[in-house]
Design a protein around this motif. Structure first.
Motif, mmCIF file in Angstrom:
data_model
loop_
_atom_site.group_PDB
_atom_site.id
_atom_site.type_symbol
_atom_site.label_atom_id
_atom_site.label_comp_id
_atom_site.label_asym_id
_atom_site.label_seq_id
_atom_site.Cartn_x
_atom_site.Cartn_y
_atom_site.Cartn_z
ATOM 1 N N PHE A 237 4.596 -3.741 0.383
ATOM 2 C CA PHE A 237 4.139 -4.684 1.398
ATOM 3 C C PHE A 237 3.820 -3.958 2.697
ATOM 4 O O PHE A 237 2.795 -4.218 3.339
ATOM 5 N N ILE A 238 4.700 -3.039 3.103
ATOM 6 C CA ILE A 238 4.489 -2.283 4.339
ATOM 7 C C ILE A 238 3.268 -1.374 4.218
ATOM 8 O O ILE A 238 2.413 -1.319 5.112
ATOM 9 N N ALA A 239 3.163 -0.638 3.116
ATOM 10 C CA ALA A 239 2.058 0.312 2.937
ATOM 11 C C ALA A 239 0.706 -0.380 2.900
ATOM 12 O O ALA A 239 -0.309 0.210 3.301
ATOM 13 N N GLU A 240 0.683 -1.635 2.436
ATOM 14 C CA GLU A 240 -0.584 -2.356 2.332
ATOM 15 C C GLU A 240 -1.218 -2.621 3.695
ATOM 16 O O GLU A 240 -2.425 -2.848 3.784
ATOM 17 N N PHE A 241 -0.442 -2.581 4.775
ATOM 18 C CA PHE A 241 -1.022 -2.753 6.100
ATOM 19 C C PHE A 241 -1.941 -1.591 6.461
ATOM 20 O O PHE A 241 -2.811 -1.721 7.330
ATOM 21 N N ALA A 242 -1.745 -0.432 5.816
ATOM 22 C CA ALA A 242 -2.585 0.735 6.073
ATOM 23 C C ALA A 242 -3.650 0.935 5.002
ATOM 24 O O ALA A 242 -4.608 1.666 5.211
ATOM 25 N N ARG A 243 -3.489 0.280 3.858
ATOM 26 C CA ARG A 243 -4.416 0.476 2.736
ATOM 27 C C ARG A 243 -5.620 -0.456 2.866
ATOM 28 O O ARG A 243 -5.478 -1.622 3.228
ATOM 29 N N GLN A 244 -6.796 0.063 2.576
ATOM 30 C CA GLN A 244 -8.012 -0.737 2.635
ATOM 31 C C GLN A 244 -7.996 -1.800 1.537
ATOM 32 O O GLN A 244 -7.830 -1.475 0.356
ATOM 33 N N PRO A 245 -8.143 -3.081 1.906
ATOM 34 C CA PRO A 245 -8.173 -4.125 0.868
ATOM 35 C C PRO A 245 -9.371 -3.925 -0.063
ATOM 36 O O PRO A 245 -10.395 -3.374 0.341
ATOM 37 N N ASP A 246 -9.240 -4.365 -1.286
ATOM 38 C CA ASP A 246 -10.351 -4.272 -2.223
ATOM 39 C C ASP A 246 -11.545 -5.039 -1.673
ATOM 40 O O ASP A 246 -11.411 -6.197 -1.243
#
Length: 284
Positions: A237-246
């Motif tokens: 959940f935390i890492a997804e704030f930095a990951r580009q959404p599909d």
């Protein structure tokens, strides 16, 4: 701004046969699983044997591959694959979902437990500490491939990295942001988070340390698995704030990504399960 090293995705090729770094990352993950499992068996306090560990690896590999692929199809690009169902078989083009692979492994653990007459949660407690380093290996494979890059960040940030593979996404993003357009004109690419490395550190290394150390002492049955479940969900959940959404999904309700929505139930169920198994263990 750093530039992604642009590794050759093919490690070794002999004639028409090619060995890719991403495939090697999966192999390394399975090898680490066996190595850690044998260490845990040697320490005792488990019903698993070396023969059972080797047997489970087969079940686990099938669960990871089938579950990961089907999860990607259902959670991320269902409409595309519904229109072109044969593309589901093109695994060499990429497209694996952790959450789908996780469900596949759950099924594998249940079937394995029935075969060997072992309770599901005992299987889960044994397997959970062996998984995170395999996840870490997979994220390194993502980084080598230059895929699953992060969101745009500050050009002066020490972590900022340009990904040539993200050219289309850079052009699309810059079209709606004058500052990003200026950066794109000056540097030829936008600065992004190397989110694969964040996930390597969080979902892989940090989660391994937490679950492995927690499992070193006798715990109520089910609690080790719940620590993994909640820990992975939280770190993802935390890492997804930095990951580009599909790009074909973008951000969903409340500005959260699909990965975050799939991770939230893991956190909630992990916390509830941890408390439940703790109370049940005390009662026993």
């Amino acid at each position: 701004m750093m530039i992604h090293p642009q590794f050759d995705p093919i490690l070794l090729s002999i004639g028409p046969l090619a060995i890719r770094w991403y495939a090697l990352s999966y192999i390394i993950g399975f090898v680490l699983f066996i190595w850690l499992g044998r260490r845990r068996i040697a320490e005792g306090n488990t019903v698993f044997t070396k023969e059972m560990l080797d047997d489970f690896l087969t079940w686990g590999v099938i669960g990871v591959i089938l579950g990961g692929r089907l999860g990607y199809v259902l959670f991320y690009k269902f409409s595309d694959y519904l229109a072109h169902p044969l593309d589901i078989l093109k695994v060499w083009e990429g497209g694996m979902s952790f959450h789908g692979g996780f469900l596949g492994v759950l099924v594998a653990m249940w079937l394995f437990g029935r075969k060997h007459h072992i309770g599901f949660w005992k299987v889960a407690d044994f397997v959970a500490p062996l998984v995170p380093l395999g996840l870490a290996s997979g994220r390194i494979g993502n980084f080598i491939n230059g895929e699953l890059w992060g969101r745009v960040t500050d050009i002066n940030a020490f972590w900022a990295m340009g990904f040539p593979q993200a050219r289309y996404e850079d052009l699309t993003a810059a079209a709606h942001n004058p500052q990003w357009a200026a950066w794109l004109t000056q540097y030829g690419m936008l600065p992004r988070h190397p989110s694969q490395l964040y996930q390597f550190a969080l979902e892989g290394v940090a989660l391994f340390v937490i679950v492995w150390l927690f499992s070193k002492k006798p715990r109520p049955t089910g609690q080790v698995a719940m620590v993994f479940l909640a820990g992975y969900g939280f770190f993802r959940f935390i890492a997804e704030f930095a990951r580009q959404p599909d790009d074909y999904l973008g951000l969903l309700t409340w500005g959260l990504s699909m990965g975050q929505w799939l991770s939230l139930p893991m956190v909630v169920l992990g916390i509830i399960g941890f408390i439940y198994f703790g109370k049940r263990g005390k009662a026993a």
